[in-house]
Design a protein around this motif. Structure first.
Motif, short mmCIF file in Angstrom:
data_model
loop_
_atom_site.label_atom_id
_atom_site.label_comp_id
_atom_site.label_asym_id
_atom_site.label_seq_id
_atom_site.Cartn_x
_atom_site.Cartn_y
_atom_site.Cartn_z
N TYR A 200 0.84 -1.19 0.00
CA TYR A 200 0.00 0.00 0.00
C TYR A 200 0.88 1.25 0.00
O TYR A 200 2.07 1.20 0.35
CB TYR A 200 -0.92 0.00 1.22
N VAL A 201 0.28 2.36 -0.37
CA VAL A 201 1.00 3.63 -0.36
C VAL A 201 1.59 3.87 1.03
O VAL A 201 2.73 4.33 1.17
CB VAL A 201 0.06 4.78 -0.76
N ILE A 204 5.08 2.61 1.75
CA ILE A 204 6.20 3.15 0.98
C ILE A 204 6.45 4.63 1.26
O ILE A 204 7.58 5.10 1.22
CB ILE A 204 5.95 2.95 -0.54
N MET A 205 5.41 5.36 1.57
CA MET A 205 5.50 6.82 1.62
C MET A 205 6.43 7.32 2.71
O MET A 205 6.67 6.66 3.73
CB MET A 205 4.11 7.42 1.83
N ALA A 285 -0.19 0.46 -3.88
CA ALA A 285 0.91 1.18 -4.54
C ALA A 285 0.86 0.98 -6.05
O ALA A 285 1.17 1.90 -6.82
CB ALA A 285 2.25 0.70 -3.98
N ALA A 288 -1.48 3.41 -7.46
CA ALA A 288 -0.91 4.76 -7.44
C ALA A 288 0.04 4.96 -8.61
O ALA A 288 0.08 6.02 -9.23
CB ALA A 288 -0.18 4.99 -6.12
N ASP A 317 10.60 6.07 -5.23
CA ASP A 317 10.19 5.23 -4.10
C ASP A 317 9.52 3.95 -4.59
O ASP A 317 9.72 2.87 -4.04
CB ASP A 317 9.23 6.00 -3.19
N MET A 318 8.70 4.08 -5.63
CA MET A 318 8.03 2.92 -6.22
C MET A 318 9.05 1.96 -6.82
O MET A 318 8.93 0.72 -6.71
CB MET A 318 7.04 3.36 -7.29
N VAL A 323 7.68 -1.94 -7.08
CA VAL A 323 6.32 -1.87 -7.61
C VAL A 323 6.35 -1.63 -9.11
O VAL A 323 5.48 -2.08 -9.84
CB VAL A 323 5.53 -0.75 -6.90
#
Length: 324
Positions: A200-201, A204-205, A285, A288, A317-318, A323
């Motif tokens: 999920y976001v 990672i965020m 993610a 997103a 980041d992804m 991802v």
């Protein structure tokens, strides 16, 4: 060139023989395979796979492959089935019985009960005219010319052929069901694919002091320092309640410079992009990333239900999370 050893020669013979056995299955695929697939697609229960000895090991793998690709399935040992495990089979199930000879005693013992229950029977066998084949609702023809064993005794080519047919059936069912990569990931949450697609976001965020943000009263110079210090190529702009009201990105800065905006005098509230595109922390993610690509942007500010800034992330980041 290193000379070929007798071990290598023997290995090549075995591999060629088993490859030929699989290749020979292709022209024999027909109504029996189609019927087997139709029975499983129409099944309201589960697919129960059974086999004795080496066929049992192959059956376990086939059941596992079916289960992981959208067809609920499990393995039942035919010997244990005669001592109580037959209770695991229900009338709405489909049974795949594996026996190269079609005469395996432990399999034949449980066939009358399976038929009496009304469960459909698929025979995966090397002999369509065997006792097993004659009672089946569909036959998967796994016959081979000979085993790779020089004595033609040890199950080798026959088990390879059975395994290949099981894979063919599982993949055909997968495609017929429209089973997706995301569906596969949900069945493999501990695998690398599952971890990648089920992130999920929020996983990672950047959070806390790592979030690039300035207040609405900040100068453009202060916003640039924040962008540089946090290294995400953007900064959020928040009001006194922490709600996101705007954003400034590297791209926005380049456009401002082209307009000869005075970086030393400008205020962020006068040059920021209002109503920026955002995402929530509980968004997958992978979703997103798809939105980033569709919107042609490199990052998102992450907000909660009250539009308060709770995180930030970009395409790098992804990439690091696997991802992309």
């Amino acid at each position: 060139m290193t000379p070929t050893t007798p071990f290598e020669q023997l290995a090549r013979e075995v591999l060629r023989l088993e490859a030929d056995a699989i290749a020979a299955l292709i022209p024999r695929l027909g109504p029996g395979f189609t019927r087997a697939g139709e029975l499983i697609l129409a099944c309201r229960g589960r697919v129960v796979v059974s086999g004795m000895g080496k066929s049992g090991h192959i059956g376990g793998k086939i059941a596992a492959t079916l289960a992981s690709t959208g067809t609920p399935s499990f393995f039942v040992h035919p010997g244990e089935a005669s001592h109580g495990d037959l209770g695991m089979i229900q009338p709405e199930d489909v049974v795949i019985a594996i026996s190269n000879s079609g005469e395996t005693a432990e399999i034949l013992t449980i066939l009358p009960i399976i038929k009496r229950l009304g469960a459909k029977l698929i025979a995966l066998t090397g002999r369509a005219d065997s006792s097993l084949g004659r009672q089946a609702d569909a036959i998967l023809d796994a016959a081979v010319e000979k085993e790779a064993c020089p004595h033609n005794l040890a199950p080798t080519a026959s088990t390879t052929a059975a395994l290949a047919l099981g894979d063919a059936l599982a993949v055909a069912l997968l495609k017929s069901r429209g089973f997706t990569v995301e569906d596969f990931a949900r069945s493999h949450p501990a695998g690398s694919l599952g971890r990648r697609l089920l992130l999920y976001v929020a996983d990672i965020m950047h959070t806390g002091d790592q979030i690039p943000r300035v207040g609405e009263s900040a100068s453009l110079r202060e916003a640039l320092l924040e962008m540089t210090g946090k290294g995400l190529g953007m900064t959020g702009v928040v009001d006194k309640d922490g709600k996101l009201t705007g954003i400034l990105t590297d791209g926005d800065l380049r456009r401002l410079l082209e307009k000869n905006v005075d970086v030393r005098e400008a205020r962020i509230r006068d040059v920021m992009v209002r109503n920026p595109k955002t995402t929530g922390p509980q968004v997958l993610a992978a979703e997103a990333v798809q939105r980033m690509q569709a919107l042609k942007i490199n990052g998102f500010m992450v907000v909660d239900e009250q539009q308060r800034l709770v995180g930030a992330l970009n395409m790098h980041d992804m990439l690091r999370a696997g991802v992309v």
